[in-house]
Design a protein around this motif. Structure first.
Motif, mmCIF file in Angstrom:
data_model
loop_
_atom_site.group_PDB
_atom_site.id
_atom_site.type_symbol
_atom_site.label_atom_id
_atom_site.label_comp_id
_atom_site.label_asym_id
_atom_site.label_seq_id
_atom_site.Cartn_x
_atom_site.Cartn_y
_atom_site.Cartn_z
ATOM 1 N N GLN A 226 0.837 -1.199 0.000
ATOM 2 C CA GLN A 226 0.000 0.000 0.000
ATOM 3 C C GLN A 226 0.871 1.247 0.000
ATOM 4 O O GLN A 226 1.753 1.402 0.830
ATOM 5 C CB GLN A 226 -0.914 0.015 1.224
ATOM 6 C CG GLN A 226 -1.790 1.259 1.314
ATOM 7 C CD GLN A 226 -2.578 1.312 2.611
ATOM 8 O OE1 GLN A 226 -2.723 0.319 3.309
ATOM 9 N NE2 GLN A 226 -3.080 2.497 2.945
ATOM 10 N N ASN A 227 0.621 2.132 -0.937
ATOM 11 C CA ASN A 227 1.312 3.412 -0.995
ATOM 12 C C ASN A 227 0.741 4.323 0.091
ATOM 13 O O ASN A 227 -0.453 4.600 0.095
ATOM 14 C CB ASN A 227 1.117 4.041 -2.382
ATOM 15 C CG ASN A 227 1.874 5.348 -2.562
ATOM 16 O OD1 ASN A 227 2.593 5.800 -1.676
ATOM 17 N ND2 ASN A 227 1.699 5.965 -3.723
ATOM 18 N N VAL A 228 1.584 4.810 1.008
ATOM 19 C CA VAL A 228 1.071 5.653 2.089
ATOM 20 C C VAL A 228 0.672 7.036 1.595
ATOM 21 O O VAL A 228 -0.069 7.746 2.283
ATOM 22 C CB VAL A 228 2.100 5.796 3.242
ATOM 23 C CG1 VAL A 228 2.379 4.459 3.890
ATOM 24 C CG2 VAL A 228 3.388 6.460 2.749
ATOM 25 N N CYS A 229 1.153 7.423 0.423
ATOM 26 C CA CYS A 229 0.828 8.749 -0.121
ATOM 27 C C CYS A 229 -0.520 8.695 -0.844
ATOM 28 O O CYS A 229 -0.655 7.975 -1.836
ATOM 29 C CB CYS A 229 1.921 9.224 -1.074
ATOM 30 S SG CYS A 229 1.555 10.834 -1.833
ATOM 31 N N PRO A 230 -1.507 9.487 -0.409
ATOM 32 C CA PRO A 230 -2.837 9.450 -1.029
ATOM 33 C C PRO A 230 -3.038 10.494 -2.129
ATOM 34 O O PRO A 230 -4.091 10.527 -2.761
ATOM 35 C CB PRO A 230 -3.748 9.769 0.158
ATOM 36 C CG PRO A 230 -2.952 10.738 0.971
ATOM 37 C CD PRO A 230 -1.504 10.335 0.809
ATOM 38 N N PHE A 231 -2.032 11.327 -2.367
ATOM 39 C CA PHE A 231 -2.213 12.449 -3.279
ATOM 40 C C PHE A 231 -2.233 11.997 -4.740
ATOM 41 O O PHE A 231 -1.426 11.174 -5.159
ATOM 42 C CB PHE A 231 -1.110 13.490 -3.075
ATOM 43 C CG PHE A 231 -0.996 13.982 -1.656
ATOM 44 C CD1 PHE A 231 -2.132 14.300 -0.928
ATOM 45 C CD2 PHE A 231 0.243 14.118 -1.045
ATOM 46 C CE1 PHE A 231 -2.034 14.753 0.375
ATOM 47 C CE2 PHE A 231 0.361 14.564 0.261
ATOM 48 C CZ PHE A 231 -0.784 14.887 0.977
#
Length: 337
Positions: A226-231
C-alpha cells in the motif's frame, strides 16, 4: 466498326483515370502510422533506419527490440551518467567507444546537428514541447514519448516496435510483461495485511515521493503493498511532519543511502526506521519504473515486503532481464549487478 473503335479510344482514358483514383486518399500498403503522446500522427514510408533518441525510456525500448543498429545520435547522459553508461556500453561497442554523436542534453538539442544526421525518426520526451516543435519545424518526424503510467509504458514499446519494423518482438515483450504482472498480482492477492510503503526518489530527495497517478504507484500495486501517499500527483513533495504522521512500516529508496533516514533523530519513531525496513532499488538502470523493467521493480519490492525462503528475487530479476533484452545482452548486464 470505325465508330466503335473511336468510342473505345475516347472511353479508355476515362477508365484509366477512374481506376487510378481508387487509391487516392488511401494509405499505401507500406506506409507506417502511429499516434504519439501528444496526439501527433507520425507517418513513415518504411521502417525507420536512422534514429536519433533523446529520451532514455525510448532508448531502452530500442535495445529491448534489438533495433539499436538504427541509432545514429544520442543525448549526453548516455555517456556521462554512471547510472546509464556502464549498461549501454556493455550492450553496444559504439557507446563503449563513445562513437555515436551526441546532439542534446536535458530539454535541449542542437537542431542543426540533429538535422545533419539525416534521421528518419527522432524520439523525444513529450514534455519537451519547445524542442519537439523546433524539430518538427525543421521537417523531422518526431515521436514524443510519455511513460508515466503503465498503459503509456506499453504504448511506448508498441509504437517504437511499429516504427522500427520490429512489431513481432514488441508484441512478445508486451505479452510477457503483462502475463508476469498478472502472475505477481495473483501471488499478492492472498496477502491479508498489506505493508504500508513510502517511496522516495533519488539524489537525496527524501521528501519527494510518488502519488497515486504515477508509474511507481503502479509498481507498488503490482508488488502488493500500500502506498502511504494518497495524493493524486505524480511526484508530490511533502514535509517531515507528514511523513512521520504516515508512519510507514517500510521505505523504498531509488539509488540513495538509507542513512538519509537513519541519521535523522526525528525519524527514529517511524516504524520503517525503527525496524530497519529501508530498501534501495539499485542500480537505477535495472529498476527504471518508466520502462518494462517496472516488472523488476515490483518483483524486488514484493520480496522485501513478503520475503519467503522459496522466493529468490535476484534470480527472478535476472530471468526478467534475460527475457527483456535477450540472452546475449542480458549476460553482459547481469555481470554488472
Amino acid at each position: 466498326m470505325q465508330t466503335i473503335r473511336i468510342i473505345l479510344i475516347m472511353l479508355f482514358p476515362i477508365w484509366i483515370g477512374c481506376e487510378g483514383n481508387k487509391t487516392n486518399g488511401l494509405k499505401p500498403v507500406s506506409e507506417i502510422t502511429v499516434t504519439d503522446a501528444q496526439e501527433h500522427v507520425i507517418t513513415l514510408n518504411k521502417a525507420a533506419e536512422r534514429i536519433v533518441c533523446l529520451y532514455e525510456p525510448g532508448l531502452d525500448a530500442i535495445y529491448m527490440l534489438a533495433a539499436e543498429s538504427k541509432l545514429v545520435g544520442l543525448f549526453s547522459d548516455v555517456y556521462e551518467s554512471n547510472d546509464l553508461f556502464p549498461f549501454y556500453a556493455k550492450m553496444d561497442s559504439r557507446i563503449e567507444q563513445k562513437e555515436l554523436p551526441i546532439v542534446g542534453a536535458g530539454n535541449q538539442a542542437n537542431i542543426e546537428r540533429v538535422v545533419g544526421l539525416n534521421p528518419d525518426l527522432v524520439i523525444v520526451h513529450a514534455g519537451q514541447e519547445s524542442l519537439v516543435n523546433a524539430l518538427r519545424h525543421a521537417g523531422l518526424q518526431v515521436y514524443a514519448v510519455k511513460a508515466e503510467l503503465q498503459m503509456e509504458v506499453f504504448k511506448t514499446i508498441q509504437d517504437i516496435s511499429i516504427l522500427t519494423g520490429t512489431e513481432g518482438r514488441g508484441e512478445e515483450l508486451k505479452q510477457y510483461v503483462a502475463t508476469e504482472i498478472d502472475r505477481l498480482k495473483e501471488h499478492t492477492a492472498a496477502v491479508k495485511e498489506k505493508r504500508r510503503v513510502y517511496f522516495t526518489w533519488a539524489y537525496g530527495r527524501i521528501f519527494s515521493t510518488t502519488g497515486t497517478n504515477s508509474m511507481m504507484h503502479s509498481c507498488l500495486e503490482m508488488a502488493g503493498v500500500q502506498n502511504v501517499c494518497p495524493f493524486e500527483l505524480d511526484q508530490p513533495n511533502i514535509n517531515a511532519e507528514t511523513l512521520i504522521g504516515w508512519n510507514p512500516d517500510m521505505i523504498v529508496m531509488w539509488n540513495d543511502s538509507p542513512d538519509l533516514f537513519y541519521q535523522r533523530s526525528e525519524f527514529h519513531a517511524i516504524g520503517a526506521v525503527k525496524e530497519k525496513q529501508i530498501f534501495n532499488l539499485l542500480p537505477m538502470f535495472v529498476y527504471n519504473p518508466h520502462t518494462l523493467k517496472a516488472l523488476c521493480t515490483a518483483t524486488a519490492i514484493h520480496h522485501w515486503a513478503y520475503s519467503s525462503p522459496e522466493f529468490n528475487y535476484k534470480q527472478r530479476v535476472t530471468e526478467v532481464i534475460s527475457r527483456l533484452y535477450g540472452k546475449e545482452k542480458a549476460e553482459k548486464i547481469i555481470n554488472l549487478l
